[in-house]
Write a protein that holds these residues in place. Sequence first.
Motif, PDB file in Angstrom:
ATOM      1  N   ASN A  83       0.817  -1.289   0.065  1.00 26.64           N
ATOM      2  CA  ASN A  83      -0.134  -0.070   0.075  1.00 26.64           C
ATOM      3  C   ASN A  83       0.903   1.373   0.106  1.00 26.64           C
ATOM      4  OD1 ASN A  83      -2.518  -1.753   0.151  1.00 26.64           O
ATOM      5  ND2 ASN A  83      -2.244  -1.692   2.541  1.00 26.64           N
ATOM      6  N   ASN A  84       0.178   2.346  -0.227  1.00 24.12           N
ATOM      7  CA  ASN A  84       1.009   3.668  -0.354  1.00 24.12           C
ATOM      8  C   ASN A  84       2.502   3.381  -1.217  1.00 24.12           C
ATOM      9  OD1 ASN A  84       1.507   6.438   0.360  1.00 24.12           O
ATOM     10  ND2 ASN A  84       2.110   5.983   2.233  1.00 24.12           N
ATOM     11  N   LEU A  85       2.486   2.902  -2.325  1.00 19.52           N
ATOM     12  CA  LEU A  85       3.543   2.709  -3.073  1.00 19.52           C
ATOM     13  C   LEU A  85       4.109   4.014  -3.345  1.00 19.52           C
ATOM     14  CD1 LEU A  85       2.278  -0.170  -5.078  1.00 19.52           C
ATOM     15  CD2 LEU A  85       4.193  -0.175  -3.763  1.00 19.52           C
ATOM     16  N   ARG A  86       5.608   3.831  -3.509  1.00 20.17           N
ATOM     17  CA  ARG A  86       6.205   5.318  -3.826  1.00 20.17           C
ATOM     18  C   ARG A  86       7.023   4.694  -5.206  1.00 20.17           C
ATOM     19  NH1 ARG A  86       8.842   5.235   2.189  1.00 20.17           N
ATOM     20  NH2 ARG A  86       7.142   5.992   3.381  1.00 20.17           N
ATOM     21  N   PRO A  87       7.685   5.833  -5.889  1.00 23.52           N
ATOM     22  CA  PRO A  87       8.317   5.580  -6.852  1.00 23.52           C
ATOM     23  C   PRO A  87       9.676   4.692  -6.828  1.00 23.52           C
ATOM     24  CG  PRO A  87       7.647   7.720  -7.241  1.00 23.52           C
ATOM     25  CD  PRO A  87       7.175   7.081  -5.561  1.00 23.52           C
ATOM     26  N   GLU A  88      10.333   4.871  -5.663  1.00 25.63           N
ATOM     27  CA  GLU A  88      11.465   4.192  -5.134  1.00 25.63           C
ATOM     28  C   GLU A  88      11.121   2.768  -4.789  1.00 25.63           C
ATOM     29  OE1 GLU A  88      10.220   6.998  -3.596  1.00 25.63           O
ATOM     30  OE2 GLU A  88      10.477   7.006  -1.487  1.00 25.63           O
ATOM     31  N   ASP A  89       9.816   2.389  -4.703  1.00 26.15           N
ATOM     32  CA  ASP A  89       9.506   0.679  -4.566  1.00 26.15           C
ATOM     33  C   ASP A  89       9.689   0.109  -6.084  1.00 26.15           C
ATOM     34  OD1 ASP A  89       6.860   1.907  -2.402  1.00 26.15           O
ATOM     35  OD2 ASP A  89       8.950   1.022  -1.939  1.00 26.15           O
ATOM     36  N   THR A  90       9.790   0.697  -7.140  1.00 24.01           N
ATOM     37  CA  THR A  90       9.977   0.315  -8.491  1.00 24.01           C
ATOM     38  C   THR A  90      11.195  -0.893  -8.299  1.00 24.01           C
ATOM     39  OG1 THR A  90       8.876   2.142  -9.459  1.00 24.01           O
ATOM     40  CG2 THR A  90      10.415   0.510 -10.800  1.00 24.01           C
ATOM     41  N   ALA A  91      10.809  -1.938  -8.551  1.00 25.58           N
ATOM     42  CA  ALA A  91      11.842  -3.114  -8.800  1.00 25.58           C
ATOM     43  C   ALA A  91      11.316  -4.373  -9.245  1.00 25.58           C
ATOM     44  CB  ALA A  91      12.383  -3.329  -7.313  1.00 25.58           C
ATOM     45  N   VAL A  92      12.059  -5.403  -9.467  1.00 24.70           N
ATOM     46  CA  VAL A  92      11.558  -6.665  -9.558  1.00 24.70           C
ATOM     47  C   VAL A  92      11.556  -7.473  -8.483  1.00 24.70           C
ATOM     48  CG1 VAL A  92      11.981  -8.962 -10.744  1.00 24.70           C
ATOM     49  CG2 VAL A  92      12.672  -6.874 -11.752  1.00 24.70           C
ATOM     50  N   TYR A  93      10.319  -7.828  -8.017  1.00 22.96           N
ATOM     51  CA  TYR A  93      10.009  -8.554  -6.803  1.00 22.96           C
ATOM     52  C   TYR A  93      10.203 -10.119  -6.979  1.00 22.96           C
ATOM     53  CZ  TYR A  93       8.846  -4.126  -4.541  1.00 22.96           C
ATOM     54  OH  TYR A  93       9.022  -3.019  -4.091  1.00 22.96           O
ATOM     55  N   TYR A  94      10.902 -10.540  -5.883  1.00 23.82           N
ATOM     56  CA  TYR A  94      11.450 -12.180  -6.138  1.00 23.82           C
ATOM     57  C   TYR A  94      10.749 -12.902  -4.746  1.00 23.82           C
ATOM     58  CZ  TYR A  94      14.670 -10.876  -9.708  1.00 23.82           C
ATOM     59  OH  TYR A  94      15.154 -10.377 -10.836  1.00 23.82           O
ATOM     60  N   CYS A  95      10.259 -13.866  -5.014  1.00 21.25           N
ATOM     61  CA  CYS A  95      10.005 -14.501  -3.931  1.00 21.25           C
ATOM     62  C   CYS A  95      10.912 -15.664  -3.341  1.00 21.25           C
ATOM     63  CB  CYS A  95       8.249 -15.348  -3.626  1.00 21.25           C
ATOM     64  SG  CYS A  95       8.170 -16.596  -4.852  1.00 21.25           S
ATOM     65  N   ALA A  96      11.218 -16.192  -2.292  1.00 14.22           N
ATOM     66  CA  ALA A  96      12.041 -17.177  -1.927  1.00 14.22           C
ATOM     67  C   ALA A  96      11.860 -18.200  -0.696  1.00 14.22           C
ATOM     68  CB  ALA A  96      13.364 -16.414  -1.537  1.00 14.22           C
ATOM     69  N   ALA A  97      12.072 -19.283  -0.730  1.00 16.03           N
ATOM     70  CA  ALA A  97      11.629 -20.286   0.269  1.00 16.03           C
ATOM     71  C   ALA A  97      12.756 -20.894   0.715  1.00 16.03           C
ATOM     72  CB  ALA A  97      10.611 -21.243  -0.262  1.00 16.03           C
ATOM     73  N   VAL A  98      12.961 -21.483   2.132  1.00 16.31           N
ATOM     74  CA  VAL A  98      13.953 -21.907   2.736  1.00 16.31           C
ATOM     75  C   VAL A  98      15.348 -21.320   2.753  1.00 16.31           C
ATOM     76  CG1 VAL A  98      15.159 -24.286   2.879  1.00 16.31           C
ATOM     77  CG2 VAL A  98      12.816 -24.114   1.877  1.00 16.31           C
TER      78      VAL A  98
END
Length: 121
Positions: A83-98
């Motif tokens: 929520n309340n996203l900002r331009p500096e949140d721009t990125a490729v988002y990755y999920c990870a496990a273990v």
Amino acid sequence: QVQLVESGGGLVQAGGSLRLSCAASGRSFSRDRMAWSRQAPGKEREFVAAITGSGDTRYTDSVKGRFTISRDIPKNTMYLQMNNLRPEDTAVYYCAAVPLTSSWMSDYRYWGQGTQVTVSS
């Protein structure tokens, strides 16, 4: 074969919201810590948030109060409500496990392919 597949990224204006999903297959991660990381252009990948099998969470300071990590154990799926996203949140988002270590900043054994989040000003 273990797979993590992210979805939900896109283009949003500053102040807007997105919900990312990470669907896991190939094995259950119900007892494992899972996490979200992101990588902006020209920058190193950085930790965003993590959640343990018991539901404990940790966030990087820049997203506290704006992002919420959660998981649906039966669905083997993790989420990131942003929520309340900002331009500096721009990125490729990755999920990870273990995680490879007990540190909240640990690298992880399994990674998704990433989903692009772009926040316009």
